[in-house]
Motif scaffolding. Sequence first.
Motif, PDB file in Angstrom:
ATOM      1  N   GLU A  58       0.804  -1.219   0.000  1.00  0.00           N
ATOM      2  CA  GLU A  58       0.000   0.000   0.000  1.00  0.00           C
ATOM      3  C   GLU A  58       0.841   1.275   0.000  1.00  0.00           C
ATOM      4  O   GLU A  58       0.332   2.340  -0.362  1.00  0.00           O
ATOM      5  CB  GLU A  58      -0.947   0.001   1.198  1.00  0.00           C
ATOM      6  CG  GLU A  58      -2.107  -0.973   1.050  1.00  0.00           C
ATOM      7  CD  GLU A  58      -3.113  -0.859   2.175  1.00  0.00           C
ATOM      8  OE1 GLU A  58      -4.314  -0.833   1.869  1.00  0.00           O
ATOM      9  OE2 GLU A  58      -2.695  -0.798   3.344  1.00  0.00           O
ATOM     10  N   CYS A  59       2.107   1.186   0.377  1.00  0.00           N
ATOM     11  CA  CYS A  59       2.984   2.358   0.251  1.00  0.00           C
ATOM     12  C   CYS A  59       3.019   2.836  -1.201  1.00  0.00           C
ATOM     13  O   CYS A  59       3.014   4.035  -1.484  1.00  0.00           O
ATOM     14  CB  CYS A  59       4.409   2.013   0.695  1.00  0.00           C
ATOM     15  SG  CYS A  59       4.625   1.878   2.464  1.00  0.00           S
ATOM     16  N   VAL A  64       0.427   6.293  -5.584  1.00  0.00           N
ATOM     17  CA  VAL A  64      -0.076   6.540  -6.937  1.00  0.00           C
ATOM     18  C   VAL A  64      -1.532   7.006  -6.885  1.00  0.00           C
ATOM     19  O   VAL A  64      -1.927   7.950  -7.576  1.00  0.00           O
ATOM     20  CB  VAL A  64       0.050   5.269  -7.799  1.00  0.00           C
ATOM     21  CG1 VAL A  64      -0.566   5.490  -9.178  1.00  0.00           C
ATOM     22  CG2 VAL A  64       1.504   4.861  -7.940  1.00  0.00           C
ATOM     23  N   SER A  65      -2.343   6.347  -6.057  1.00  0.00           N
ATOM     24  CA  SER A  65      -3.752   6.701  -5.942  1.00  0.00           C
ATOM     25  C   SER A  65      -3.927   8.118  -5.395  1.00  0.00           C
ATOM     26  O   SER A  65      -4.770   8.891  -5.880  1.00  0.00           O
ATOM     27  CB  SER A  65      -4.461   5.698  -5.029  1.00  0.00           C
ATOM     28  OG  SER A  65      -5.825   6.002  -4.906  1.00  0.00           O
ATOM     29  N   GLU A 183      -3.808   7.899   3.486  1.00  0.00           N
ATOM     30  CA  GLU A 183      -3.401   6.507   3.695  1.00  0.00           C
ATOM     31  C   GLU A 183      -1.954   6.246   3.251  1.00  0.00           C
ATOM     32  O   GLU A 183      -1.295   5.365   3.809  1.00  0.00           O
ATOM     33  CB  GLU A 183      -4.351   5.566   2.953  1.00  0.00           C
ATOM     34  CG  GLU A 183      -4.186   4.105   3.352  1.00  0.00           C
ATOM     35  CD  GLU A 183      -5.236   3.213   2.710  1.00  0.00           C
ATOM     36  OE1 GLU A 183      -5.337   2.042   3.128  1.00  0.00           O
ATOM     37  OE2 GLU A 183      -5.945   3.678   1.798  1.00  0.00           O
ATOM     38  N   PHE A 184      -1.456   6.999   2.284  1.00  0.00           N
ATOM     39  CA  PHE A 184      -0.063   6.811   1.871  1.00  0.00           C
ATOM     40  C   PHE A 184       0.884   7.039   3.046  1.00  0.00           C
ATOM     41  O   PHE A 184       1.784   6.236   3.303  1.00  0.00           O
ATOM     42  CB  PHE A 184       0.293   7.770   0.733  1.00  0.00           C
ATOM     43  CG  PHE A 184       1.779   7.878   0.505  1.00  0.00           C
ATOM     44  CD1 PHE A 184       2.484   6.831  -0.076  1.00  0.00           C
ATOM     45  CD2 PHE A 184       2.483   9.012   0.900  1.00  0.00           C
ATOM     46  CE1 PHE A 184       3.859   6.908  -0.272  1.00  0.00           C
ATOM     47  CE2 PHE A 184       3.846   9.104   0.711  1.00  0.00           C
ATOM     48  CZ  PHE A 184       4.539   8.048   0.116  1.00  0.00           C
ATOM     49  N   PHE A 185       0.703   8.127   3.773  1.00  0.00           N
ATOM     50  CA  PHE A 185       1.589   8.448   4.898  1.00  0.00           C
ATOM     51  C   PHE A 185       1.390   7.458   6.045  1.00  0.00           C
ATOM     52  O   PHE A 185       2.352   7.114   6.741  1.00  0.00           O
ATOM     53  CB  PHE A 185       1.331   9.883   5.361  1.00  0.00           C
ATOM     54  CG  PHE A 185       1.642  10.902   4.316  1.00  0.00           C
ATOM     55  CD1 PHE A 185       2.934  11.361   4.143  1.00  0.00           C
ATOM     56  CD2 PHE A 185       0.651  11.387   3.472  1.00  0.00           C
ATOM     57  CE1 PHE A 185       3.240  12.293   3.161  1.00  0.00           C
ATOM     58  CE2 PHE A 185       0.939  12.313   2.490  1.00  0.00           C
ATOM     59  CZ  PHE A 185       2.232  12.774   2.323  1.00  0.00           C
ATOM     60  N   LEU A 186       0.152   6.998   6.218  1.00  0.00           N
ATOM     61  CA  LEU A 186      -0.117   5.989   7.235  1.00  0.00           C
ATOM     62  C   LEU A 186       0.608   4.682   6.908  1.00  0.00           C
ATOM     63  O   LEU A 186       1.303   4.116   7.758  1.00  0.00           O
ATOM     64  CB  LEU A 186      -1.623   5.735   7.335  1.00  0.00           C
ATOM     65  CG  LEU A 186      -2.057   4.543   8.198  1.00  0.00           C
ATOM     66  CD1 LEU A 186      -1.730   4.796   9.657  1.00  0.00           C
ATOM     67  CD2 LEU A 186      -3.551   4.281   8.017  1.00  0.00           C
ATOM     68  N   LEU A 188       3.126   4.146   4.917  1.00  0.00           N
ATOM     69  CA  LEU A 188       4.582   4.320   4.922  1.00  0.00           C
ATOM     70  C   LEU A 188       5.117   4.215   6.347  1.00  0.00           C
ATOM     71  O   LEU A 188       6.098   3.500   6.610  1.00  0.00           O
ATOM     72  CB  LEU A 188       4.943   5.674   4.316  1.00  0.00           C
ATOM     73  CG  LEU A 188       6.438   6.010   4.254  1.00  0.00           C
ATOM     74  CD1 LEU A 188       7.182   5.014   3.363  1.00  0.00           C
ATOM     75  CD2 LEU A 188       6.644   7.444   3.749  1.00  0.00           C
ATOM     76  N   THR A 189       4.473   4.895   7.286  1.00  0.00           N
ATOM     77  CA  THR A 189       4.904   4.863   8.685  1.00  0.00           C
ATOM     78  C   THR A 189       4.758   3.472   9.278  1.00  0.00           C
ATOM     79  O   THR A 189       5.660   2.973   9.971  1.00  0.00           O
ATOM     80  CB  THR A 189       4.086   5.866   9.512  1.00  0.00           C
ATOM     81  OG1 THR A 189       4.148   7.159   8.905  1.00  0.00           O
ATOM     82  CG2 THR A 189       4.615   5.948  10.929  1.00  0.00           C
ATOM     83  N   VAL A 190       3.615   2.818   9.012  1.00  0.00           N
ATOM     84  CA  VAL A 190       3.379   1.475   9.538  1.00  0.00           C
ATOM     85  C   VAL A 190       4.384   0.484   8.957  1.00  0.00           C
ATOM     86  O   VAL A 190       4.903  -0.384   9.665  1.00  0.00           O
ATOM     87  CB  VAL A 190       1.932   1.025   9.239  1.00  0.00           C
ATOM     88  CG1 VAL A 190       1.731  -0.447   9.572  1.00  0.00           C
ATOM     89  CG2 VAL A 190       0.937   1.875  10.034  1.00  0.00           C
ATOM     90  N   SER A 191       4.679   0.612   7.663  1.00  0.00           N
ATOM     91  CA  SER A 191       5.633  -0.293   7.019  1.00  0.00           C
ATOM     92  C   SER A 191       7.023  -0.159   7.631  1.00  0.00           C
ATOM     93  O   SER A 191       7.709  -1.161   7.868  1.00  0.00           O
ATOM     94  CB  SER A 191       5.696  -0.012   5.509  1.00  0.00           C
ATOM     95  OG  SER A 191       4.478  -0.334   4.893  1.00  0.00           O
ATOM     96  N   ILE A 192       7.458   1.069   7.875  1.00  0.00           N
ATOM     97  CA  ILE A 192       8.763   1.295   8.497  1.00  0.00           C
ATOM     98  C   ILE A 192       8.798   0.643   9.883  1.00  0.00           C
ATOM     99  O   ILE A 192       9.794   0.015  10.266  1.00  0.00           O
ATOM    100  CB  ILE A 192       9.053   2.806   8.596  1.00  0.00           C
ATOM    101  CG1 ILE A 192       9.257   3.393   7.194  1.00  0.00           C
ATOM    102  CG2 ILE A 192      10.287   3.062   9.458  1.00  0.00           C
ATOM    103  CD1 ILE A 192       9.355   4.903   7.176  1.00  0.00           C
TER     104      ILE A 192
END
Length: 254
Positions: A58-59, A64-65, A183-186, A188-192
Amino acid sequence: MLETLDWSAIWTFVAVGFAAQIVDGALGMAFGVISSTLLVSVLGVPPASASAGVHLVECFTTGVSGISHAIHRNVNWRLFFRLLVPGVIGGVSGAYLLTALDASVTRPFVMAYLAGIGLYLLWRGLRFPTQQHREPKIIEPLGLAGGFLDAAGGGGWGPVVTSNLLVQGAQPRTTIGTVNSVEFFLTLTVSITFIASLGFAAFTTAVVGLLIGGVIAAPFGAIIAKRVPTKTLLVLVGVVLTATSAFSLYRTLV
């Protein structure tokens, strides 16, 4: 790592990623729910690995979305910034607590609640005229809860945040675009956060397939959200939310 992937089996996940992202980009929800349900319930992937993998995908798809929604003027920037900080805080908290928290206990209640919201939105979409919109009042607590449930449950940001904003009377097109962009920033943070604790163990054939399909589909969701009438969007959100929540609830209870 890529040489260990089963490229002959990847196309099924490409199709799933494409379909899930079309739904997510157009309706502001369902990519995480659909993908996590597939990985955990069908393939037996551990919840933490599934959530990490889906958020890694989802990152890219939400990036893109989000750009596509911004280009098509589907983003309410005031709402964007009010959701951003609490959403990220909730997401990091959920990712850290996933291994210590038994999500299987709370997930049935969350899924039942979301199915109820879906039925309400379906009723509202069929009954109410499209011009009745009002500014939502409960935003920051919603972002915090949505971010936490998204990370802890492997999906839920869109269903929790988008559906509740729509219930409060928010305009569907800009709500969907804004929630997708945040959701992109969410993710990205969760993935890190997940990568720091799990490494890249979740980077599997399924994740690569979901990534390819999701990125291909991401630009089209914003176009659909912009062109489909408000009343139709409400009905579609209600149908998708009810169906995915009911299925997840069924898989949890059986």
